[in-house]
Design a protein around this motif. Structure first.
Motif, PDB file in Angstrom:
ATOM      1  N   UNK A  25      -5.475  40.134  13.573  1.00  0.00           N
ATOM      2  CA  UNK A  25      -5.643  39.002  12.661  1.00  0.00           C
ATOM      3  C   UNK A  25      -6.579  39.341  11.507  1.00  0.00           C
ATOM      4  N   UNK A  26      -7.299  40.462  11.626  1.00  0.00           N
ATOM      5  CA  UNK A  26      -8.233  40.875  10.579  1.00  0.00           C
ATOM      6  C   UNK A  26      -7.578  41.789   9.544  1.00  0.00           C
ATOM      7  N   UNK A  27      -6.295  42.081   9.705  1.00  0.00           N
ATOM      8  CA  UNK A  27      -5.593  42.979   8.784  1.00  0.00           C
ATOM      9  C   UNK A  27      -5.075  42.194   7.580  1.00  0.00           C
ATOM     10  N   UNK A  28      -5.970  41.735   6.748  1.00  0.00           N
ATOM     11  CA  UNK A  28      -5.593  40.813   5.681  1.00  0.00           C
ATOM     12  C   UNK A  28      -4.848  41.491   4.536  1.00  0.00           C
ATOM     13  N   UNK A  29      -4.845  42.823   4.463  1.00  0.00           N
ATOM     14  CA  UNK A  29      -4.086  43.522   3.431  1.00  0.00           C
ATOM     15  C   UNK A  29      -2.658  43.808   3.871  1.00  0.00           C
ATOM     16  N   UNK A  30      -2.338  43.517   5.128  1.00  0.00           N
ATOM     17  CA  UNK A  30      -1.033  43.844   5.689  1.00  0.00           C
ATOM     18  C   UNK A  30       0.055  42.989   5.035  1.00  0.00           C
ATOM     19  N   UNK A  31       1.082  43.654   4.491  1.00  0.00           N
ATOM     20  CA  UNK A  31       2.169  42.972   3.799  1.00  0.00           C
ATOM     21  C   UNK A  31       3.481  43.010   4.565  1.00  0.00           C
ATOM     22  N   UNK A  32       3.700  44.058   5.360  1.00  0.00           N
ATOM     23  CA  UNK A  32       4.989  44.212   6.034  1.00  0.00           C
ATOM     24  C   UNK A  32       4.803  44.819   7.411  1.00  0.00           C
ATOM     25  N   UNK A  33       5.416  44.179   8.401  1.00  0.00           N
ATOM     26  CA  UNK A  33       5.503  44.730   9.756  1.00  0.00           C
ATOM     27  C   UNK A  33       6.978  44.797  10.125  1.00  0.00           C
ATOM     28  N   UNK A  34       7.420  45.952  10.583  1.00  0.00           N
ATOM     29  CA  UNK A  34       8.791  46.131  11.052  1.00  0.00           C
ATOM     30  C   UNK A  34       8.730  46.364  12.557  1.00  0.00           C
ATOM     31  N   UNK A  35       9.447  45.554  13.320  1.00  0.00           N
ATOM     32  CA  UNK A  35       9.294  45.618  14.774  1.00  0.00           C
ATOM     33  C   UNK A  35      10.520  45.038  15.467  1.00  0.00           C
ATOM     34  N   UNK A  36      10.486  45.054  16.804  1.00  0.00           N
ATOM     35  CA  UNK A  36      11.540  44.466  17.608  1.00  0.00           C
ATOM     36  C   UNK A  36      11.269  42.983  17.830  1.00  0.00           C
ATOM     37  N   UNK A  37      12.227  42.305  18.422  1.00  0.00           N
ATOM     38  CA  UNK A  37      12.139  40.850  18.535  1.00  0.00           C
ATOM     39  C   UNK A  37      10.971  40.391  19.404  1.00  0.00           C
ATOM     40  N   UNK A  38      10.726  41.080  20.526  1.00  0.00           N
ATOM     41  CA  UNK A  38       9.690  40.624  21.452  1.00  0.00           C
ATOM     42  C   UNK A  38       8.317  40.592  20.792  1.00  0.00           C
TER      43      UNK A  38
END
Length: 450
Positions: free
Chosen positions: A405-418
């Motif tokens: 929750x502290x990754x405030x610069x994060x713009x994109x996460x690519x992941x699986x559904x779970x």
């Protein structure tokens, strides 16, 4: 190839079509009429290209047709010889692929950008008919004055009338040499004072570097690639110590050529090192200027060489398809300038070190296809500049540490559904600008054909 030839024969008779079909099946050259037609097709009208695109296409024709080549090798030529920015070079690569002058494979996301300029898992290939035509355009000048030169050893000779060329100075800036096994005495004296990129492609389990390497004082990019099925040993590495301008080295299907203080270890101006399908690299020298390190399909790599952690200049580190790698050293966090970290398809990697939180400049992290990873270290929350995280197909990674929750610069996460459901909660509660891209598993056997 058939579709390209057919486009320039729309008005031909049935007999002409029959002859063309026979020639294609036998891989014979087209007639002058057909070749002229190919040159003038709208999609490959080279005369309509601007200078930069034309030069890049001519560089591409140096590589053998119908063979998969790592895109990074071509991009390095464009960066170090053609003086392009890497992302601009990748755009040109994509544009040539869009008009079918090359095939671009290995990128399941179909992205038009590359993270921190790294294209180590992308491969290019070209149809023989297109390659032959473009190759001819680049070989119209006198052999001594060509910017590009591609030569193959036939009947014991590299350049035909080799006695007439012995000791002569070539103006060649990009040189590609295709051979089988070469001993020291198999080479003859040549002089390449202007060469900036050298491609040594061979099929053998033993190979001696050409002694005339010592004349290449301007050499910036060197590729040594064994095109055979078995890995090869290379001799004569001490000559590399004289190549003080060398910036990038790419080695493929070789066995431990990094030994010896007089060889590659002397290359203290080296900025990029790529090792693919190699063995015996327990120790990698701590190159003081190294910025980019790529390790791919090095299947005997069980631990990351400690020397890597002592190279603070590294900006990009890519470790992919190394199926025996189990652990990363605690000192991993000493690479304080690292911006791009790719740890993909490492099925035995069981955890990320807590020191990863010290990578304060990290912008891109890829841990995709690390199947036995069960958790992310809580220190990941310290990556304040992290903008993109790829964690697809990490099937055992089912929970996130609260520190994400502290990754405030994060713009994109690519992941699986779970795990994607958890990231959506993070987006709703802490990082509203975050884009969560949930993807299905991507199955491909392209890696078998590397």
């Amino acid at each position: 190839m058939v579709s390209v030839t057919a486009s320039c024969m729309q008005v031909e008779s049935h007999k002409a079509w029959k002859r063309a079909t026979n020639k294609i099946s036998k891989r014979r050259y087209r007639s002058n009429y057909q070749r002229k037609g190919l040159y003038t097709l709208p999609q490959i009208n080279i005369d309509s290209f601007d200078h930069v695109h034309k030069e890049c296409l001519l560089d591409l024709a140096l590589f053998p047709a119908e063979k998969k080549i790592c895109a990074d090798a071509l991009l390095d030529i464009w960066v170090y010889v053609e003086k392009l920015q890497r992302n601009d070079a990748f755009v040109i690569l994509s544009e040539l692929a869009d008009i079918n002058l090359l095939n671009l494979t290995g990128n399941p996301r179909g992205s038009t950008t590359i993270p921190c300029g790294n294209a180590s898992e992308l491969y290019i290939s070209q149809r023989d008919v297109i390659r032959d035509l473009v190759f001819d355009l680049g070989h119209e000048d006198n052999i001594l004055h060509r910017k590009r030169l591609s030569t193959e050893r036939k009947n014991g000779s590299l350049l035909g009338k080799q006695e007439l060329l012995r000791g002569r100075a070539f103006d060649t800036r990009i040189l590609c040499i295709l051979t089988g096994r070469m001993e020291e005495n198999d080479w003859y004296d040549m002089n390449f004072p202007e060469t900036e990129a050298l491609l040594l492609l061979f099929t053998s389990t033993e190979y001696f570097l050409p002694p005339f390497l010592k004349s290449m004082k301007k050499l910036k990019f060197l590729m040594i690639s064994n095109c055979g099925t078995n890995k090869a040993t290379v001799k004569g590495l001490d000559i590399l110590s004289s190549l003080t301008q060398l910036k990038s080295v790419r080695l493929e299907r070789l066995i431990s050529p990094l030994g010896g203080k007089q060889g590659i270890e002397a290359l203290q101006n080296l900025e990029k090192l790529s090792l693919s399908l190699c063995e015996g690299f327990e120790n990698i020298p701590a190159f003081t200027s190294l910025q980019d390190l790529n390790l791919d399909h090095n299947n005997d790599l069980e631990e990351l060489p400690l020397g890597i952690c002592n190279i603070p200049s590294i900006v990009s580190l890519s470790i992919t398809n190394c199926h025996q790698l189990q652990n990363l050293p605690y000192d991993f966090g000493k690479m304080s300038n690292l911006r791009m970290l790719k740890l993909s398809a490492l099925p035995c990697l069981n955890q990320l070190p807590a020191s990863i939180g010290k990578l304060e400049q990290l912008e891109y992290l890829d841990i995709s296809l690390c199947e036995i990873l069960t958790e992310l270290p809580k220190e990941i929350g310290q990556l304040k500049k992290l903008r993109e995280l790829d964690m697809r197909e990490c099937s055992n990674l089912t929970t996130l540490p609260s520190t994400v929750c502290e990754l405030h610069s994060l713009k994109l996460v690519t992941c699986d559904e779970t795990i994607g459901k958890q990231w959506l909660r993070v987006k709703n509660t802490s990082i509203p600008e975050l884009r969560v891209e949930i993807v299905e598993a991507y199955f491909s056997l392209d890696w078998l054909d590397v």
